[in-house]
Design an enzyme around this catalytic site. Sequence first.
Site, PDB file in Angstrom:
ATOM      1  N   GLU B  82       0.816  -1.222   0.000  1.00 46.06           N
ATOM      2  CA  GLU B  82       0.000   0.000   0.000  1.00 46.06           C
ATOM      3  C   GLU B  82       0.847   1.268   0.000  1.00 46.06           C
ATOM      4  OE1 GLU B  82      -0.530  -2.591   1.952  1.00 46.06           O
ATOM      5  OE2 GLU B  82      -2.630  -3.208   1.736  1.00 46.06           O
ATOM      6  N   PHE B 144     -11.483  -7.431  13.822  1.00 44.18           N
ATOM      7  CA  PHE B 144     -10.393  -7.876  12.958  1.00 44.18           C
ATOM      8  C   PHE B 144     -10.059  -6.804  11.917  1.00 44.18           C
ATOM      9  CE2 PHE B 144      -9.075 -10.137   9.009  1.00 44.18           C
ATOM     10  CZ  PHE B 144      -7.837 -10.563   9.467  1.00 44.18           C
TER      11      PHE B 144
END
Lengths: 226, 595
Positions: B82, B144
Amino acid sequence: MSSEDSDSTDDLPKHGLKGPEPEERPHPEGRRNAQGIRIDPEAEAEHEPRRAVLSALVENDPGVLSRIAGLFSRRQFNIESLTVGPTTVENHSRITMVIEEPDPGIDQAEKQLAKLKPVISVGELDDDAVRTELVLLKVEGDEPDKVHAVTEMYDGQTLDAGPKTITVQLTGDEQKIDDAIDAFDQFGIIEIARTGYTALARGDQATVPGEKPGTANEPTKPTNTQ
Amino acid sequence: MSKQAPSSPNATSEAAEADEETPESGDADAAQSPVTTGSESVIRALENEGVEAVFGVQGGAIMPIYDALYHSDIRHITMAHEQGAAHAADAFSVVRNEPGVCLATSGPGATNLVTGIADANMDSDGLLALTGQVPVDMVGSDAFQETDTTGVTAPITKHNYFASDPDTVGDTVGEALALAGEGRPGPTLVDLPKDVSLDDTEVEPGPAEPPETTRPQYVADESDVQTAAEAIEAAERPLLLFGGGVIKADATDEARAFADEYELPVVTTMPGIGSVPEDDELCLSWAGMHGTGYANMAITHTDMLIAVGTRFDDRLTGGVDTFAPEAEVVHIDIDPAEMSKNVHADYPLVGDAGIVLDQLDDAIGATPDADEWREQCRTWQDEYPMDYATPDDEPLKPQFVVEILDEATDDDTIVTSGVGQHQMWAAQYWTFSEPRTWVSSHGLGTMGYGLPAAIGARIAADDEQDVVCVDGDGSFLMTIQELSVAVREELDITVAVLNNEYIGMVRQWQDAFFEGRRMAAEYNWCPEFDKLAEAFGARGWRVDDYDEVADAVEEALDYDGPSVIDFHIDPAENVYPMVASGGANGKFALTEDQL
């Protein structure tokens, strides 16, 4: 332009370029101070920190307070107090901040605040602005009469009086609150909660630039284009 | 009063698209089906603004957005990491002068974007980051892959948004994109909870407009301009300082015209490289820590610094107490908060660089008499030329490699770089003449910026333009995985690694300021980059000698795909001139002994 085309590379330093040593170069006489201000007779002095009351009109976006607090901590502005509450306009809040900075710092704090998207307008309040602070004081309850007398002297109110403690509320400017705390000290102060200043400009002056005082439930025009 | 419409990068791209309307995009417009979900609304907002390409990495919480991209004509480039997506989008914005867009999922995806967002923030590059988030009712539960993304990125964005309503998410994305490009550009972020992306909505996003509270001022106050003009007329040693803002404001024509009309010497900042041709006789190249000696001498002796679109970074100013000590400062900037932030502005002019330069041009009556001053600047150019030693028996000099690369490529070649010594050599020895051809990490100094930036620049650039990444061995290793992207996307990029097996800039400082204790600066475990390039599916060369440089460069530039040349350079070579950190610009060192 490699030096392959110059006569000899022997004269060159092993690493580096030509030209006289730093001390042999001409240097101007002038200088600036630590705040980047050119030193001339008028601007010789460094600016002393002063306390400034800033008022910001903000949109009630989520996280607006943390953005403002984050701005102050990230840019190391010395913040003394910060109060916040809604205004007459729906979805608008007013934040009142007291900061202690030299003039360039106050100016910079205002401008950085104005850049934040949820901030509609920011202004510094004059010395004659209406400003007040609220404090709650919890003192030992051994001498209720004397505590009551001091509370009266400072136009305070008793909020809670028990066998062991008395809690009073005072409002006023910083000097008055400080004096009152000194006066209550003789009874033994157990806890204090101070709000810091909240403030409005005096008379029909706008508290932040462009703000139209009034009860109309209209959005205030943005004016933070400076 | 406003130049909003013409200056809006989105409007420009829309106009450009309308001009050269391709059959595909025409068909797509005709076939656009109504929005049915939040994620479709997000993609529609991007399409409406003419976004052509986005950079990102898939993941759990961003999957609905990707699903909506499946049917879109927007090109998606899957990056290896990213951080690469953010840098690529940043470089895209530098080359195109319109905000780049990057995508990431929640949690680690979003935090991996952070370096790229911070980089764009420091360099005022328009960037829109779209991040997935866990569903709204799970936010705050440490679910999560949950991270408080708006909290993490608040200090490094112009503004960020948490989108909580599928009916408004498209407008929010449009506003974020418009805000990223408005006024002083910068990064914005929209955090997109998965349920909001999946939820039904039929609301089409409206026109993208920046928020009402942020409208910048484009035209400077006329009386302030008049006062500044009179001060400039009276100056004896006037100097122009062009920063990156000149390029971002698309004001290079106005800037060049202004310099030419009054025959004023020009110094740029490092982000301002390309605002004027560096081979122009008025241009003294760039100033600052590793800027030219003549630029730093000019800054030190000017009595009137006309600074445009710069924030007076400390790498430019050195210690502010010794910066341009005799100069009054005219400061032109669109961000009022830059006025007197670092260097006191005697004449602050808030507005768009091009517009204010035109205003100033109109207001100046008499040309300042700068003949003697120009002559003085020329003397400094002779006295402190940019030069380096190349005895035959010495190992390959990096400056020579940069010069050969420059000679072998056209003027419009885009150069990206990582951060370190190689970045300085590239900036010093490449002669730039066009804006938006120098793409580097300036304010944040992000090692690893070069390769992902080359990918973003390649996507943004014309096919005819060459893209060359000048990288260092340490910098290249930090994002080398993006080579896989260049190979998969068949991107014509030439990476020139100036390999000295050191974190060279650190080594230079350790030698100068830490008595030569080279703690953790030696990278003699570097892989063989030419072979590594081949392993990725790119082409690779290794070059050790002067006489191999030109051939390798030619072959690499000719190769229609990603190529890497591993130049093994003189490991002892250092970057000079150098102004010591916090020192006076005029006291630049030319050798280690002078530090």
